[in-house]
Design a protein around this motif. Structure first.
Motif, PDB file in Angstrom:
ATOM      1  N   SER A  35      55.301  31.026  42.885  1.00  0.00           N
ATOM      2  CA  SER A  35      56.002  31.954  43.757  1.00  0.00           C
ATOM      3  C   SER A  35      55.044  32.580  44.752  1.00  0.00           C
ATOM      4  O   SER A  35      55.344  32.703  45.936  1.00  0.00           O
ATOM      5  CB  SER A  35      56.687  33.035  42.918  1.00  0.00           C
ATOM      6  OG  SER A  35      57.286  34.002  43.732  1.00  0.00           O
ATOM      7  N   ARG A  36      53.852  32.969  44.282  1.00  0.00           N
ATOM      8  CA  ARG A  36      52.885  33.576  45.184  1.00  0.00           C
ATOM      9  C   ARG A  36      52.421  32.580  46.229  1.00  0.00           C
ATOM     10  O   ARG A  36      52.135  32.931  47.358  1.00  0.00           O
ATOM     11  CB  ARG A  36      51.688  34.110  44.394  1.00  0.00           C
ATOM     12  CG  ARG A  36      51.967  35.387  43.620  1.00  0.00           C
ATOM     13  CD  ARG A  36      50.669  36.028  43.171  1.00  0.00           C
ATOM     14  NE  ARG A  36      49.907  35.163  42.306  1.00  0.00           N
ATOM     15  CZ  ARG A  36      50.023  35.153  40.983  1.00  0.00           C
ATOM     16  NH1 ARG A  36      50.893  35.942  40.393  1.00  0.00           N
ATOM     17  NH2 ARG A  36      49.284  34.336  40.265  1.00  0.00           N
TER      18      ARG A  36
ATOM     19  N   ASP B 184      55.923  31.898  48.568  1.00  0.00           N
ATOM     20  CA  ASP B 184      56.323  33.112  49.256  1.00  0.00           C
ATOM     21  C   ASP B 184      55.425  34.238  48.759  1.00  0.00           C
ATOM     22  O   ASP B 184      55.642  34.765  47.677  1.00  0.00           O
ATOM     23  CB  ASP B 184      57.792  33.449  48.982  1.00  0.00           C
ATOM     24  CG  ASP B 184      58.738  32.459  49.628  1.00  0.00           C
ATOM     25  OD1 ASP B 184      59.762  32.162  49.019  1.00  0.00           O
ATOM     26  OD2 ASP B 184      58.449  32.002  50.738  1.00  0.00           O
TER      27      ASP B 184
ATOM     28  N   THR C  58      55.102  37.287  49.607  1.00  0.00           N
ATOM     29  CA  THR C  58      55.759  38.571  49.410  1.00  0.00           C
ATOM     30  C   THR C  58      57.259  38.412  49.600  1.00  0.00           C
ATOM     31  O   THR C  58      57.703  37.718  50.517  1.00  0.00           O
ATOM     32  CB  THR C  58      55.236  39.649  50.377  1.00  0.00           C
ATOM     33  OG1 THR C  58      55.974  40.855  50.170  1.00  0.00           O
ATOM     34  CG2 THR C  58      55.352  39.222  51.830  1.00  0.00           C
ATOM     35  N   ASP C  59      58.021  39.034  48.736  1.00  0.00           N
ATOM     36  CA  ASP C  59      59.472  39.031  48.913  1.00  0.00           C
ATOM     37  C   ASP C  59      59.941  40.370  49.464  1.00  0.00           C
ATOM     38  O   ASP C  59      61.137  40.621  49.561  1.00  0.00           O
ATOM     39  CB  ASP C  59      60.200  38.692  47.611  1.00  0.00           C
ATOM     40  CG  ASP C  59      59.910  39.689  46.501  1.00  0.00           C
ATOM     41  OD1 ASP C  59      59.117  40.628  46.734  1.00  0.00           O
ATOM     42  OD2 ASP C  59      60.469  39.531  45.404  1.00  0.00           O
ATOM     43  N   THR C  60      58.978  41.237  49.849  1.00  0.00           N
ATOM     44  CA  THR C  60      59.311  42.523  50.460  1.00  0.00           C
ATOM     45  C   THR C  60      58.495  42.715  51.737  1.00  0.00           C
ATOM     46  O   THR C  60      57.719  43.665  51.848  1.00  0.00           O
ATOM     47  CB  THR C  60      59.039  43.680  49.484  1.00  0.00           C
ATOM     48  OG1 THR C  60      57.653  43.635  49.087  1.00  0.00           O
ATOM     49  CG2 THR C  60      59.937  43.585  48.259  1.00  0.00           C
TER      50      THR C  60
ATOM     51  N   ASN D  68      60.809  34.880  57.241  1.00  0.00           N
ATOM     52  CA  ASN D  68      60.265  33.932  56.264  1.00  0.00           C
ATOM     53  C   ASN D  68      58.831  33.554  56.588  1.00  0.00           C
ATOM     54  O   ASN D  68      58.017  33.307  55.682  1.00  0.00           O
ATOM     55  CB  ASN D  68      61.146  32.690  56.191  1.00  0.00           C
ATOM     56  CG  ASN D  68      62.445  32.944  55.458  1.00  0.00           C
ATOM     57  OD1 ASN D  68      62.550  33.893  54.678  1.00  0.00           O
ATOM     58  ND2 ASN D  68      63.449  32.123  55.708  1.00  0.00           N
TER      59      ASN D  68
ATOM     60  N   ARG E 226      56.741  36.278  55.198  1.00  0.00           N
ATOM     61  CA  ARG E 226      56.620  36.242  53.742  1.00  0.00           C
ATOM     62  C   ARG E 226      55.352  35.508  53.293  1.00  0.00           C
ATOM     63  O   ARG E 226      54.876  35.703  52.171  1.00  0.00           O
ATOM     64  CB  ARG E 226      57.836  35.546  53.117  1.00  0.00           C
ATOM     65  CG  ARG E 226      59.150  36.283  53.267  1.00  0.00           C
ATOM     66  CD  ARG E 226      60.291  35.504  52.643  1.00  0.00           C
ATOM     67  NE  ARG E 226      61.597  36.067  52.957  1.00  0.00           N
ATOM     68  CZ  ARG E 226      62.154  37.074  52.291  1.00  0.00           C
ATOM     69  NH1 ARG E 226      61.519  37.618  51.263  1.00  0.00           N
ATOM     70  NH2 ARG E 226      63.340  37.521  52.644  1.00  0.00           N
TER      71      ARG E 226
ATOM     72  N   ASP F 173      50.297  38.187  52.619  1.00  0.00           N
ATOM     73  CA  ASP F 173      50.334  39.076  51.454  1.00  0.00           C
ATOM     74  C   ASP F 173      49.629  40.415  51.697  1.00  0.00           C
ATOM     75  O   ASP F 173      49.160  41.057  50.759  1.00  0.00           O
ATOM     76  CB  ASP F 173      49.757  38.379  50.222  1.00  0.00           C
ATOM     77  CG  ASP F 173      48.294  37.974  50.389  1.00  0.00           C
ATOM     78  OD1 ASP F 173      47.740  38.191  51.491  1.00  0.00           O
ATOM     79  OD2 ASP F 173      47.714  37.431  49.431  1.00  0.00           O
TER      80      ASP F 173
END
Length: 345
Positions: free
Chosen positions: A26-27, A30, A32-34, A283, A286, A289
């Protein structure tokens, strides 16, 4: 040790390893998802200054804030008139920057263009150092990206494209681009066949401009259009090396501006295509980081700290605007004595 306890430990170990693998993937995919994206302010518009003479120093049209939020991110206003150190500090906390459209001089000291020049240089350095940092320029922001690439020298051509909604004339290899390479075919069909991109600009960038000033060596042209007089101008670009993107048209107006008689399409297809650009840019952000040092610092800098004014009822071209007063510091600093020479957009 009991067999039940051994089985429990074994299962917990498997689950822990699985979570670790998923988290690392996930890292990587993406970061960051925020995401939090900076939106650059600019000198108060002539029309807004006529309404409140001398009160406000800068503003951000709310449609740009909503554009970012509609793509799934939050926003932080970036002030004009600050020293380079301010932009270096704030960009390290953000996941990308939007350079909005508007109408301002590029040669105003401590203004939009000076701030944009700092942002561009710092974003370029960050990408060179392995930190993925996207920029997205709309209309005036599109022109600013190329202006800074041209060593802060004028390069544009006068044109006539006010209140003009158009389909995009895509270049032959546009789908090899990052911006359109993964776009759904339905979105491409809308952009290609329907008049869903609203244009509001008195300057254009032509292929001849790009060649004359060597900008075609840095930027790929993805689409063109023609103004009311038949002049061909470039409507979409992306940088060959960096995650920098520009559109001469206004996707945010399709979604959030409702001033009448502006020839802005709000059809289902127009909204879907405009939303594509918002989601694409968010996106991209995202993949960065960067983080604020604390939740308190993050909360202090978000756009939510500022009121939004209904300016559409006051004959403004924007339904809503964030207005920043002259006598409030906003942590601006002293600025630097820098000038950029160009003309009004």
């Amino acid at each position: 040790m009991s067999r039940l306890r051994l089985c429990t430990i074994f299962l917990l170990s498997i689950v822990s390893n699985y979570i670790g693998i998923v988290s690392s993937v996930s890292r990587f995919d993406d970061k960051t998802d925020t995401p939090i994206i900076g939106v650059l302010a600019q000198e108060i518009s002539w029309r807004l200054d006529q309404i409140w003479p001398g009160v406000y120093e800068s503003y951000i049209a709310a449609s740009y804030i909503k554009f970012v939020e509609g793509g799934g991110a939050r926003t932080v206003p970036i002030w004009i008139g600050k020293p380079r150190s301010y932009y270096e500090t704030v960009l390290k906390k953000l996941n990308g920057v939007l350079l909005p459209g508007g109408g301002t001089w590029f040669n105003q000291s401590h203004g939009y263009a000076v701030a944009g020049s700092h942002i561009y240089d710092i974003a370029q350095e960050m990408n060179d150092n392995g930190i993925y940092f996207p920029l997205f320029g709309t209309c005036l922001g599109f022109e600013l990206l190329l202006y800074v690439s041209n060593e802060n020298q004028e390069y544009r051509t006068y044109c006539s494209s006010q209140k003009q909604s158009l389909p995009l004339d895509f270049n032959k290899d546009f789908q090899n681009s990052r911006l359109f390479g993964t776009a759904p075919e339905s979105i491409i069909d809308i952009l290609k066949n329907e008049a869903v991109t609203p244009n509001f600009h008195s300057y254009c960038v032509t292929k001849e401009n790009m060649t004359q000033f060597g900008l075609d060596k840095k930027w790929d042209t993805l689409s063109t259009n023609r103004d009311f007089k038949g002049l061909e101008f470039i409507s979409t670009i992306e940088h060959k090396r960096y995650p920098f993107y520009g559109v001469q048209f206004h996707p945010e107006k399709v979604l959030y501006e409702w001033i009448r008689n502006r020839n802005i399409s709000h059809t289902e297809g127009a909204v879907a295509s405009a939303q594509y650009f918002a989601q694409f840019f968010v996106n991209e952000c995202r993949k960065n980081d960067n983080r604020f040092d604390s939740i308190d610092e993050e909360n202090q800098m978000l756009i939510y700290n500022f009121p939004c004014t209904f300016t559409g009822r006051l004959n403004s071209t924007f339904e809503q605007s964030y207005l920043f007063e002259r006598d409030i510091d906003y942590g601006r600093g002293n600025g630097e004595n820098e000038d950029i020479t160009v003309v009004l957009v």
